[in-house]
Design a protein around this motif. Structure first.
Motif, PDB file in Angstrom:
ATOM      1  N   THR A  94       0.613  -1.144   0.130  1.00 33.78           N
ATOM      2  CA  THR A  94      -0.048  -0.105   0.317  1.00 33.78           C
ATOM      3  C   THR A  94       1.183   1.113  -0.218  1.00 33.78           C
ATOM      4  O   THR A  94       0.908   2.047  -0.619  1.00 33.78           O
ATOM      5  CB  THR A  94      -0.737  -0.336   1.014  1.00 33.78           C
ATOM      6  OG1 THR A  94      -0.054  -0.043   2.517  1.00 33.78           O
ATOM      7  CG2 THR A  94      -1.974  -0.916   1.446  1.00 33.78           C
ATOM      8  N   SER A  95       2.179   0.878   0.737  1.00 33.10           N
ATOM      9  CA  SER A  95       3.161   2.513   0.090  1.00 33.10           C
ATOM     10  C   SER A  95       3.392   2.267  -1.001  1.00 33.10           C
ATOM     11  O   SER A  95       4.235   3.283  -0.684  1.00 33.10           O
ATOM     12  CB  SER A  95       4.033   1.828   1.346  1.00 33.10           C
ATOM     13  OG  SER A  95       5.227   0.837   1.078  1.00 33.10           O
ATOM     14  N   ALA A  96       3.833   2.337  -1.903  1.00 33.66           N
ATOM     15  CA  ALA A  96       4.322   1.897  -3.440  1.00 33.66           C
ATOM     16  C   ALA A  96       3.375   2.770  -4.339  1.00 33.66           C
ATOM     17  O   ALA A  96       2.294   3.031  -3.572  1.00 33.66           O
ATOM     18  CB  ALA A  96       4.029   0.522  -4.132  1.00 33.66           C
ATOM     19  N   SER A 138      -0.879   4.545  -7.182  1.00 32.49           N
ATOM     20  CA  SER A 138      -0.490   4.141  -5.614  1.00 32.49           C
ATOM     21  C   SER A 138      -1.135   4.122  -4.595  1.00 32.49           C
ATOM     22  O   SER A 138      -2.497   3.910  -4.790  1.00 32.49           O
ATOM     23  CB  SER A 138       0.784   5.866  -5.238  1.00 32.49           C
ATOM     24  OG  SER A 138      -0.705   6.912  -6.030  1.00 32.49           O
ATOM     25  N   GLY A 139      -1.180   3.467  -3.159  1.00 33.00           N
ATOM     26  CA  GLY A 139      -2.072   3.181  -2.061  1.00 33.00           C
ATOM     27  C   GLY A 139      -2.496   1.930  -2.179  1.00 33.00           C
ATOM     28  O   GLY A 139      -3.244   2.020  -1.436  1.00 33.00           O
ATOM     29  N   VAL A 177       2.598  -7.988  -7.530  1.00 35.82           N
ATOM     30  CA  VAL A 177       1.657  -6.981  -8.629  1.00 35.82           C
ATOM     31  C   VAL A 177       0.636  -8.368  -8.650  1.00 35.82           C
ATOM     32  O   VAL A 177       1.349  -9.393  -9.318  1.00 35.82           O
ATOM     33  CB  VAL A 177       2.303  -6.562 -10.299  1.00 35.82           C
ATOM     34  CG1 VAL A 177       1.076  -6.090 -10.815  1.00 35.82           C
ATOM     35  CG2 VAL A 177       3.409  -5.866  -9.606  1.00 35.82           C
ATOM     36  N   ASP A 178      -0.746  -7.596  -8.283  1.00 32.86           N
ATOM     37  CA  ASP A 178      -1.878  -8.350  -8.933  1.00 32.86           C
ATOM     38  C   ASP A 178      -2.304  -8.237  -9.971  1.00 32.86           C
ATOM     39  O   ASP A 178      -2.189  -6.725 -10.358  1.00 32.86           O
ATOM     40  CB  ASP A 178      -2.884  -8.447  -6.994  1.00 32.86           C
ATOM     41  CG  ASP A 178      -2.141  -8.925  -6.171  1.00 32.86           C
ATOM     42  OD1 ASP A 178      -1.507  -9.470  -5.698  1.00 32.86           O
ATOM     43  OD2 ASP A 178      -2.842  -7.814  -4.900  1.00 32.86           O
TER      44      ASP A 178
END
Length: 457
Positions: A94-96, A138-139, A177-178
């Motif tokens: 989530t911080s990416a 992002s997030g 990565v999903d």
């Protein structure tokens, strides 16, 4: 080759209303089996919403200097006409920050070259018939859907999809990565081309096996009325056919429920593969047991039911281990049918070993027997049994020469046909008063207080 292939942007997802036409099914029997069969036919005939094939997973994607920078994510067999696909991705962290990637699309004719080349090379990039820029927000939020279209006018192709982080300006690290990808045929079908005819073929197999089980049950009842009991070898054959029937029923449920909702994997499909293999194991065990003298040799020189069980357990563990390993591997680029690759060739090798065991046992049994009538029977039995043991290796080897999108239906249909033919032959062998009946202990139950069998030297 010489295929006309056009790719263009844009994608329209067709949706059809779920109309449910009235369907009346005549009741053939009042038993539980007939009601189950009627329900399966009803489920088959009811149309479903035209959704798209759904594929999802997680890959590790890095920079152009990382081995994870290019990852295969899925494949789909598109028929003639205009098919559609769409994809989106999201970061697991989530911080990416926002992550840009490329969804690259490759034709089956080019895929062997793609596998052999460095994945971030200009050659691989030039081989992609199309690409779409996809971004993970992002997030840890899903990015926007990216849509595309494939059009082919001459023949079916399997299209391969890969996510690439090559030359995307990512920082020097690897992250999870999903992804989600939806596929849909030109006719709004969500089934990959190799599965288009499988619902019809599977329903036909269920109907044929159901008819066989009904006929087999009636013959067993008549046999019991005349002999007083049903021999374990007949019950074992019935169990083998019942396992195949259950496998086909579960496969049909998978196709009608999960595949039509876009999911390629389900507990039904995993159970179906296991039961189908166990059905073959039961047939192999029966043939090997008879070849070792079960029901044919009197006294201690014939093997008993306990030995038959150990044979069945050994063969079952070996085959189910292979199938379980293959199921755990999931989908990969080279998997075009249920026993692809090393697992399939391992099963072929085991079947050849079982054939050698069977042939050696029959030869030994012929040497032990004094009766000319029994030796004639064993000659015919060896011929038919050898055909069964060699059928799967022959089918598996032949399938390899066909196009990948034809391998699954050919292998499944031919293997199912092999099992049905074996069941027909064995049922006639056990329940008809022919050479085997006269030579085996099956005829002993008709005589009061005795067992009739040919003795060995």
């Amino acid at each position: 080759f010489g295929s006309c292939v056009v790719l263009s942007e844009g994608c329209l997802r067709a949706e059809k209303p779920c109309n449910r036409p009235s369907l009346t099914t005549s009741t053939l029997m009042s038993s539980f089996g007939s009601r189950v069969l009627s329900g399966l036919v009803l489920l088959f005939c009811l149309p479903t919403c035209a959704l798209s094939r759904y594929e999802a997973g997680t890959v590790l994607v890095g920079t152009s200097y990382d081995e994870n920078s290019w990852q295969y994510v899925g494949k789909f067999g598109f028929g003639v006409g205009r098919g559609t696909y769409e994809a989106r991705i999201k970061n697991q962290m989530t911080s990416a920050s926002a992550t840009p990637l490329r969804l690259e699309v490759f034709l089956d004719e080019d895929w062997p070259r793609v596998k052999a080349l460095p994945k971030c090379s200009p050659e691989v990039r030039s081989l992609s018939r199309a690409y779409r820029e996809v971004t993970a927000n992002s997030g840890g939020e899903w990015g926007a859907w990216v849509e595309g279209t494939v059009k082919q006018s001459r023949r079916t192709h399997i299209w391969y999809f890969a996510l690439s982080g090559c030359d995307t300006g990512m920082r020097n690290f690897t992250q999870g990565v999903d992804f989600e990808i939806h596929y849909q045929q030109a006719n709004s079908s969500e089934l990959s081309y190799e599965l288009q005819l499988m619902p019809y073929a599977t329903l036909l197999a269920v109907l044929c096996l159901s008819a066989f089980l009904v006929h087999f049950g009636r013959r067993c009842r008549r046999f019991q009325e005349s002999a007083g009991n049903v021999h374990p070898v007949i019950l074992a054959l019935g169990s083998a056919v019942l396992l195949q029937w259950l496998a086909e029923v579960l496969h049909l449920l998978h196709l009608q429920i999960y595949e039509r909702q876009g999911s390629g994997e389900s507990p039904f499909e995993a159970s179906s593969s296991m039961l189908f293999m166990l059905s073959q194991v039961a047939s192999c065990s029966l043939l090997i047991a008879i070849a070792n003298g079960y029901t044919l040799l009197a006294g201690s020189k014939g093997i008993g039911m306990e030995s038959v069980k150990w044979i069945a357990v050994f063969v079952a563990l070996l085959h189910t281990g292979f199938v379980g390993h293959n199921t755990l591997q999931g989908d990969h680029a080279e998997k075009h049918h249920e026993n692809e690759g090393t697992v399939g060739w391992a099963i072929v090798f085991v079947r050849l070993l079982l054939f050698a065991w069977f042939a050696a046992s029959v030869r030994t049994l012929c040497k032990q027997c004094q009766s000319c009538k029994l030796q004639v029977f064993l000659g015919r039995f060896q011929l038919a049994g050898s055909a069964y043991f060699l059928a799967y290796p022959a089918i598996y080897a032949t399938v390899q020469v066909f196009a990948p999108y034809l391998q699954h239906p050919i292998l499944h249909i031919c293997t199912a046909t092999m099992q049905v033919c074996a069941a027909l032959w064995l049922s006639d062998l056990f329940l008809s008063r022919g050479a085997y009946f006269e030579a085996s202990t099956l005829s002993g139950s008709l005589l009061p207080g005795g067992h009739v069998s040919f003795k060995a030297d």
